[in-house]
Write an enzyme that holds these catalytic residues in place. Structure first.
Site, PDB file in Angstrom:
ATOM      1  CB  SER A  78      35.540  41.660  33.409  1.00 40.75           C
ATOM      2  OG  SER A  78      36.522  41.037  34.204  1.00 40.75           O
TER       3      SER A  78
ATOM      4  CG  ASP B 171      39.467  45.874  30.086  1.00 42.63           C
ATOM      5  OD1 ASP B 171      38.724  45.186  29.365  1.00 42.63           O
ATOM      6  OD2 ASP B 171      40.513  45.424  30.601  1.00 42.63           O
TER       7      ASP B 171
END
Length: 608
Positions: free
Chosen positions: A337, A388
């Site tokens: 990601s 994140d």
């Protein structure tokens, strides 16, 4: 043959599987039957470790000894029925304090195929089993069922109550004889030559179902022998209603059945997708606002699982302009990601785990800087931790995504007008929250403050970024509406990124209900974005993913009922392309196949 390598992918609608009254429907592993179990590397033991409901042993009687072998020529002195099965059963029942499994509700069927004449073999078998009658059904948890060279039904009553028999469809049994039947079995090829791919033709399907139904009418479980033996076939047999699934692939079937809870999802609620007006959809005019929606881990299978669960409809299904993004990072075929979001946010390929930097780990500006330069406002939303990888790539510059405290401090250098998600602890620990307050930002870790907060603000509440299965509710929708309320009055427009973070979490966990519920929640967010875009005709909506997670395959589904059955090939990301959906002015720009960095370049060009 590895069953997983031979799986056949199909969506089919057969009869729902039924289980007889004597079959334990609560544990799918009770349906597993280890065919020719003695040929496994660890006879009985492997099937028992995988919690099988039934094992099969071919038994020969020779020189006053019961041997286990497929043919008489295979008989070996060290492979006796007593050693391979009876002593193993006694051991497990002793270990589990009187039951074959720790779950004392469960029963294991020991299907003994008599290969030599019953007149000699059956008395010897009764003699071997009689001292252990307390362990055997109807008193105990192991049900002995005889097949092969069995006595005629008229003689069933001559044998002890712990001996049951394998019946056949179409045979007329008296009530007394039927009481001694442990199951009904038949050769699969008596009804069909189906090879396990796709589904049986209708004529064959009806014949198979009729055979099963006859057994169920008698209150008996049904088994086909010589049936196709792969994942698709197992699923078809379950749908047909077969109570036992015949296999030579013990570990594979055990894994498949033990994962049923996490593999299946049945929708209970459905929604009607928004119907777009397609206002300015193919136009090349002014774009005032850009809404970028990222379904983390969302591949085509995840999308189709949601579509199936919502009876064949999704907001994503309303898009006309669709492309595909190639997701590889600078150092790996399969992106993470961090690298995936950095491509969207900065237009640079970078190494896995790196955020907001190029492949040399040098910081590069994100699109947020471009947005601010045009006078537009900005917002970042995530259904996960805002530090994140995906949301962080839009404001932070770090070589390692796990540096979440440092990522929080980077927010001070490139703040946005609205920041909503989880991860407050990183902002508190680093005093970033205090610094923001000193600058005049509203800062809260309480979801209940959302309505009263005014931009610029940060709201990070970990208690409200749980999964949909655990009650997150309308977090994404409400966050989106709050961001719109805060930004849309700006004459120059805005840029908003909102992430459905937990589609990815469900893929990593290999839990289909997790994936589907997160996919549906994300799709509802897509509907809200489409509705807003239609309200002004100057908003470009882009929906994509950073990568696919889990290698999800849809084995079965029902578009009428919202049932989904899936199987994962990995607990990590995969390297496949992901779709890019676009709506509104300049949505045509996003057609085609291109690198993920092109999404940034296309947005940047539109912003200018």
């Amino acid at each position: 043959m590895n069953a997983f390598s031979k799986l056949s992918i199909s969506l089919f609608a057969l009869l729902p599987w039924a289980v007889s009254a004597q079959h334990n429907s609560e544990n799918p592993l009770s349906r597993a039957h280890s065919h020719n179990d003695y040929m496994q590397a660890a006879p009985f033991t492997l099937a028992h470790e995988h919690q099988f409901g039934s094992v099969e042993a071919d038994v020969h009687f020779r020189n006053d000894t019961l041997y286990v072998a497929h043919d008489s020529r295979d008989i070996s002195a060290d492979r006796t029925f007593d050693k391979l099965y009876l002593q193993q059963i006694i051991k497990q029942i002793s270990k589990n304090q009187g039951s074959i499994y720790k779950d004392k509700r469960r029963v294991m069927t020991l299907l003994i195929d008599l290969k030599t004449t019953y007149k000699a073999t059956l008395p010897a078998l009764v003699k071997a089993l009689a001292p252990h009658e307390a362990l055997l059904a109807p008193k105990g948890s192991v049900k002995v069922v005889l097949s092969g060279n069995t006595p005629p039904p008229a003689e069933f009553e001559q044998y002890p109550a712990f001996i049951f028999f394998d019946g056949r469809p179409g045979v007329s049994y008296t009530s007394g004889q039927a009481a001694r039947l442990g199951m009904i079995s038949q050769d699969f090829h008596k009804y069909s030559q189906w090879n396990g791919k796709g589904i049986p033709v209708e004529k064959d399907r009806k014949a198979l179902v009729d055979a099963i139904s006859q057994a169920h009418a008698m209150g008996k479980p049904f088994r086909f022998w010589a049936s196709p033996d792969n994942i698709n076939a197992w699923k078809v047999l379950m749908n047909l209603g077969a109570d036992y699934i015949n296999t030579d692939h013990v570990a594979e079937l055990g894994t498949f059945l033990s994962g049923r809870k996490n593999a299946e999802y049945q929708s209970r609620e459905f929604y009607k997708p928004y119907q777009p007006t397609y206002k300015n959809n193919d136009a090349l005019g002014k774009v005032k606002n850009i809404i970028l929606l990222i379904g983390d881990g969302m591949g085509l299978a995840q999308i189709h699982s949601g579509l199936t669960a919502n009876r064949g409809e999704l907001n994503l299904g309303k898009f006309l302009n669709i492309g595909f993004s190639k997701t590889a990072s600078s150092d790996n075929y399969i992106t993470d990601s961090a690298a995936g979001a950095t491509a969207f946010a900065t237009g640079n390929k970078t190494r896995n785990r790196a955020i907001g930097v190029d492949s040399n780990l040098v910081a590069v500006p994100s699109i947020i800087r471009e947005v601010k330069a045009t006078g537009r406002k900005s917002a970042l939303i995530s259904a996960g931790d805002i530090t994140d990888a995906t949301p962080a790539a839009f404001y932070a510059h770090r070589p390692e995504r796990s540096q979440m405290d440092e990522i929080a401090t980077d927010y001070l250098k490139e703040p946005v007008d609205v920041l909503i998600g989880g991860g407050y602890s990183h902002f508190a620990k680093t005093k970033t929250a205090d610094s923001l307050k000193a600058r005049g930002f509203g800062v809260s870790d309480n979801w209940n403050d959302l309505a009263s907060m005014k931009a610029p603000f940060v709201l990070l509440d970990d208690k409200h970024t749980v999964s949909m299965l655990k009650g997150r509710g309308d977090f994404l929708k409400d966050s989106f509406q709050k961001a719109l309320q805060s930004l849309q009055s700006n004459q120059k427009g805005f840029f908003m990124m909102a992430e459905g973070a937990q589609v990815d979490y469900g893929g990593h966990a290999n839990i289909v209900p997790y994936v589907v519920t997160e996919m549906l929640d994300f799709d509802k967010l897509v509907g809200e974005a489409l509705r807003f875009a239609d309200s002004n005709g100057e908003t470009l909506v882009i929906v994509t993913a950073d990568h696919e997670t889990g290698g999800l395959t849809l084995l079965d589904g029902n578009l009428k009922t919202g049932y989904v059955d899936g199987q994962f090939s990995t607990g990590d990301h995969t390297g496949i392309m992901v779709p890019v959906f676009a709506y509104g002015p300049h949505s045509l720009d996003f057609r085609g196949v291109y690198e993920n960095t092109e999404i940034y370049r296309k947005m940047r060009a539109i912003l200018k």
